[in-house]
Design an enzyme around this catalytic site. Structure first.
Site, mmCIF file in Angstrom:
data_model
loop_
_atom_site.group_PDB
_atom_site.id
_atom_site.type_symbol
_atom_site.label_atom_id
_atom_site.label_comp_id
_atom_site.label_asym_id
_atom_site.label_seq_id
_atom_site.Cartn_x
_atom_site.Cartn_y
_atom_site.Cartn_z
ATOM 1 N N TYR A 181 9.369 -2.869 4.516
ATOM 2 C CA TYR A 181 8.274 -2.398 3.650
ATOM 3 C C TYR A 181 8.082 -3.342 2.449
ATOM 4 O O TYR A 181 6.958 -3.750 2.130
ATOM 5 C CB TYR A 181 8.600 -0.979 3.191
ATOM 6 C CG TYR A 181 7.538 -0.314 2.351
ATOM 7 C CD1 TYR A 181 6.370 0.184 2.927
ATOM 8 C CD2 TYR A 181 7.712 -0.164 0.973
ATOM 9 C CE1 TYR A 181 5.405 0.813 2.146
ATOM 10 C CE2 TYR A 181 6.761 0.464 0.190
ATOM 11 C CZ TYR A 181 5.597 0.947 0.791
ATOM 12 O OH TYR A 181 4.651 1.567 0.012
ATOM 13 N N LYS A 230 4.834 -5.638 1.449
ATOM 14 C CA LYS A 230 4.106 -5.446 0.182
ATOM 15 C C LYS A 230 4.160 -6.703 -0.689
ATOM 16 O O LYS A 230 3.209 -6.978 -1.428
ATOM 17 C CB LYS A 230 4.665 -4.229 -0.569
ATOM 18 C CG LYS A 230 4.436 -2.910 0.171
ATOM 19 C CD LYS A 230 2.956 -2.606 0.368
ATOM 20 C CE LYS A 230 2.694 -1.237 0.950
ATOM 21 N NZ LYS A 230 1.259 -0.949 1.115
#
Ligand code: NAP
Length: 244
Positions: free
Chosen positions: A151, A155
């Site tokens: 994740y 990002k």
């Protein structure tokens, strides 16, 4: 803010932060496309938001579906002015236990999905010689977070993508910026343990979790006329969690 002459597509907007962004744009008079994975859910959310809001199914990993989404938006509203790349997922676990498929899925949706949508939207915006693209990153893309290697990589990648796309598209009157939310109350963070939530809260100087509305307000600023001289930037909406 008045967005009554603008059309907006928000990916992953049937619920959570995306829905709040769609709601705020609709309240400011925009023509809004709620886009998500499930037909019944996008229609329900669009009708609850009301105003000039429609629902169109699109999976951000499917470039043909995205092409149809933008074509339908242009046909219905006459232009594509604002794209918010909001769709995102988590598949958290420690890196040494992480399956390759959970790495690929998170990168495909959170990072490649934004690339595919931006590429297709930019083609329309370049002809218009105007447009606003806002990417929803995360503070963990700035700081990293144990249990979120996939994740946080997606990002952080989104921030590099934002800056590079901003440089490529600036000469056509298109700005590309990012919002990095901190700990925001949605179904995504509902899944966290009470201990993890408490740890976040202790480290937030403003001493409360964020709301989807807090994020929506920052997105609307980047999309507004007031931000016409701002591109390639990231603003953290995190109650001061990552201030430097
Ligand atoms: P959420 O409540 O889980 O909502 C995410 C939405 O994206 C859901 O409606 C989901 O649909 C949709 N989606 C998932 N995969 C998709 C795909 N392939 N194509 C299109 N739509 C898809 O999450 P949220 O908390 O609102 O988060 C929104 C964005 O903010 C995400 O990018 C997230 O990473 C980011 N963010 C959130 C926080 C936070 O604290 N909540 C913090 C930082 C950043 P389904 O319901 O069908 O799965």
């Amino acid at each position: 803010m008045d967005f009554s002459d603008k059309s907006v597509v928000v990916t992953g907007s049937a619920r959570g932060i995306g829905r709040a962004i769609a709601e705020q744009f609709a309240a400011a008079g925009a023509s809004v496309v709620v886009s998500d994975l499930d037909q019944a859910t996008v229609e329900k959310t669009a009708s609850e938001i009301g105003g000039k809001t429609i629902g169109i199914v699109a999976n951000v990993t499917d470039s043909e579906g995205l092409e149809s989404l933008f074509k339908a938006t242009k046909e219905k509203f006459g232009s594509l002015d604002i794209l918010v790349n909001n769709a995102g997922i988590t598949r958290d676990t420690l890196m040494i236990r992480m399956d390759e498929k959970d790495w690929d899925l998170v990168l495909d949706i959170n990072l490649k999905g934004a690339f595919l949508a931006t590429k297709l939207a930019a083609k329309i915006m370049m002809k218009q010689r105007s447009g606003r693209i806002v990417n929803i990153s995360s503070v963990v893309g700035l700081t990293g977070n144990a249990g979120q290697t996939n994740y946080s990589a997606s990002k952080a990648g989104l921030l590099g993508f934002t800056r590079s796309a901003a440089k490529e598209l600036a000469s056509r009157g298109i700005t590309v910026n990012a919002v990095a939310p901190g700990f925001i109350q949605t179904e995504m963070t509902e899944a966290l343990s009470d201990a993890a939530k408490e740890k976040f809260l202790q480290n937030i100087p403003l001493k409360r979790p964020g709301t989807p509305l807090d994020v929506a307000r920052a997105v609307m600023f980047f999309a507004s006329k007031d931000a016409e001289y701002i591109t390639g930037q990231v603003v953290a909406v995190d109650g001061g969690l990552t201030m430097q």
